[in-house]
Design a protein around this motif. Structure first.
Motif, PDB file in Angstrom:
ATOM      1  N   THR A 187       0.848  -1.208   0.000  1.00 27.91           N
ATOM      2  CA  THR A 187       0.000   0.000   0.000  1.00 27.91           C
ATOM      3  C   THR A 187       0.876   1.248   0.000  1.00 27.91           C
ATOM      4  N   GLY A 188       1.953   1.215   0.769  1.00 27.38           N
ATOM      5  CA  GLY A 188       2.867   2.358   0.832  1.00 27.38           C
ATOM      6  C   GLY A 188       3.408   2.722  -0.541  1.00 27.38           C
ATOM      7  N   ARG A 189       3.749   1.701  -1.298  1.00 26.85           N
ATOM      8  CA  ARG A 189       4.270   1.979  -2.654  1.00 26.85           C
ATOM      9  C   ARG A 189       3.233   2.732  -3.491  1.00 26.85           C
ATOM     10  N   LYS A 190       1.983   2.258  -3.413  1.00 24.26           N
ATOM     11  CA  LYS A 190       0.919   2.889  -4.221  1.00 24.26           C
ATOM     12  C   LYS A 190       0.658   4.325  -3.760  1.00 24.26           C
ATOM     13  N   VAL A 191       0.577   4.499  -2.444  1.00 26.40           N
ATOM     14  CA  VAL A 191       0.221   5.820  -1.916  1.00 26.40           C
ATOM     15  C   VAL A 191       1.360   6.819  -2.158  1.00 26.40           C
ATOM     16  N   TYR A 192       2.584   6.344  -1.991  1.00 27.62           N
ATOM     17  CA  TYR A 192       3.767   7.210  -2.221  1.00 27.62           C
ATOM     18  C   TYR A 192       3.780   7.665  -3.687  1.00 27.62           C
ATOM     19  N   ALA A 193       3.528   6.712  -4.592  1.00 27.19           N
ATOM     20  CA  ALA A 193       3.544   7.047  -6.027  1.00 27.19           C
ATOM     21  C   ALA A 193       2.418   8.020  -6.359  1.00 27.19           C
TER      22      ALA A 193
END
Ligand code: NAD
Length: 483
Positions: A231-237
């Motif tokens: 989820t962090g990857r998606k939200v960061y992007a």
């Protein structure tokens, strides 16, 4: 008496319901019963929350910081007064035993409100002399911040994000996890009872899509997520598209290193806290327990005895030390990891089974003879499963401890403090403990390195994550232009 949210959302100082949103059923993990039905925020509800936040933030930022702080400190006092009923709600939301929630959730939230309330008026800029001219800096709020929570600490996560955001003049729209949506609503209620003006702390419910729509809204200046690495990857992007500020508090697979000169009972206590507290559903858990070979069998023997004495059962009974996993899906996931441990050749020392009856209970589980490549030594399990690995030398264990893509936490137990500091200085982790584990006081920065995150929560470090610096150059003489 029980704290009871009145509707799904809290927007602009009041509860809001919109049953057009998809239902979210709240299931009590100890019984499997549905205890509440909420609704996801529709786009209209999300728009109301962001509009309220944007409007309210402008006046809030102009208020005397000491007045902002006073409101937060009043909220902290209310949380402490209502600790028991808030703890009961936290237990209903998460299934964590009351024995834990009475001391770790509303109290931790109150600590954050108190700490950042006190800090609000201390945040200043600096003056930089340049001979004749000078520069001064102003620490300004960012604007509207979005907070997105994981399900394991719903009250604490809401407060750890709201307290610094509000203290330094921002507004927040907070989306709790869809799995534990209740507690943040009561945090909102309490903040408003303490005098927080309407619109500054809003709670909207929803699953990933609701979170995603908040992250990309042009009114949003910052996103603070507590969640998993994927989820962090998606939200960061998504946040990067608008060049928004981020704080990412993500998952881990942290090492806990126990040298043969450590106090055995303390080290075992630390390992148990770092694997079984909250049924193992803690991001910073030390789930790779490296034990120096000379003490391995003694360690395992005492660990087994102490683990088998853990009182599991009804979370509302204050004598219960361990409750269920959060839901059926998480229980199945954890049972899958236990199966993988067995299949890949780890030795089951104790536990390993689901408890019969209602609720999502798994015995506290210890595997020994775990090797670095086994699935249970590489992936975040988020359940009560401890992997014990053997080691011989300091150099070897440091290299193996760091051989992971995560970098949230790490711990060392030893009576040689020179070695403790030497080892900690080489560990790739945002938060380390020496002869302790999993304590996260608000005074200390908390967060991860590598895939475990970006930024820090709590402590003075949070100032930098909820403000931005304006630099003002002041010319004191004639303008020296060559034209
Ligand atoms: P998760 O990643 O599944 O969900 C976290 C939150 O993100 C939820 O509110 C979810 O609805 C939301 N979300 C999901 N997809 C999204 C998207 N595309 N855009 C915006 N929001 C989205 O995590 P979880 O299962 O709720 O929590 C467990 C994880 O959280 C573990 O990995 C744990 O280590 C981590 N965690 C980290 C910390 C920390 O401080 N580092 C603390 C607690 C939990």
């Amino acid at each position: 008496m029980r704290a009871q949210p009145q509707a799904s959302h809290f927007i602009d100082g009041a509860y809001v319901e919109d049953s057009a949103g998809a239902p979210i059923d709240v299931v009590y993990a100890a019984s499997g019963e549905t205890i509440a039905r909420l609704h996801e925020a529709t786009p209209a509800v999300i728009d109301c929350a962001l509009a309220a936040a944007a409007r309210a933030q402008r006046d809030w930022a102009r208020l005397m910081p000491v007045e902002r702080g006073r409101i937060l400190q009043r909220a902290a006092a209310i949380m402490r007064e209502r600790n028991r009923e808030l703890s009961v709600l936290e237990t209903l939301d998460t299934g964590k035993p009351l024995q834990e929630t009475l001391v770790a959730d509303a109290t931790s939230g109150a600590d954050a409100l108190e700490y950042f309330g006190g800090m609000a008026a201390t945040v200043t800029g600096e003056s930089i002399p340049l001979g004749r001219d000078f520069v001064y800096t102003i620490r300004e709020p960012l604007g509207v911040c979005v907070g997105i929570g994981a399900w394991n600490y719903p009250t604490q996560i809401a407060c750890w994000k709201a307290a610094p955001a509000l203290a330094f003049g921002n507004a927040m729209v907070f989306k709790p996890s869809e799995v534990t949506p209740l507690c943040a609503l009561i945090v909102a209620e309490i903040l408003h009872e303490a005098g927080l003006p309407a619109g500054l702390f809003n709670v909207v419910q929803g699953r990933g899509a609701a979170g995603a729509s908040l992250v990309t809204d042009p009114r949003v200046a910052k996103v603070s997520l507590t969640g998993s690495v994927p989820t962090g990857r998606k939200v960061y992007a998504a946040a990067a598209e608008g060049v928004r500020h981020v704080t990412m508090e993500l998952g881990g697979k942290s090492p806990l290193i126990i040298f043969d000169d450590a106090s055995l009972e303390d080290a075992i206590g630390g390992a148990m806290l770092g694997n079984f507290y909250s049924s193992g559903q803690v991001c910073s858990n030390g789930t790779r327990v490296f034990v120096q070979r000379a003490i391995k069998e003694r360690f395992l023997e005492r660990l087994k005895a102490r683990t088998e004495a853990i009182a599991m059962g009804d979370p509302m009974d204050e004598a219960t030390q361990m409750g269920p996993l959060i839901n059926a899906a998480q229980m199945e996931k954890v049972l899958g990891y236990i199966e993988a441990g067995r299949n890949e050749g780890a030795r089951l020392v104790t536990g390993g089974a689901r408890l019969n009856g209602a609720g999502y209970y798994i015995q506290p589980t210890v595997f020994a003879d775990v090797t670095d490549t086994m699935t249970i030594a590489r992936e975040e399990i988020f359940g009560p499963v401890m992997a014990v690995l053997d080691f011989d030398t300091e150099e070897e264990v440091i290299a193996r401890a760091n051989d992971t893509e995560f970098g949230l936490s790490a711990g060392v137990f030893t009576s040689d403090l020179t070695r403790a500091h030497r080892v900690v200085s080489q560990l790739e982790a945002g938060t380390c403990w020496i002869n302790a584990y999993n304590l996260a006081p608000v005074e200390a920065p908390f967060g991860g390195s590598k895939l475990s995150g970006v930024g820090r929560e709590n402590s003075k470090a949070a100032v930098g994550h909820y403000t931005q610096i304006k630099s003002v150059y002041v010319g004191m003489g004639p303008v020296d232009a060559p034209y």
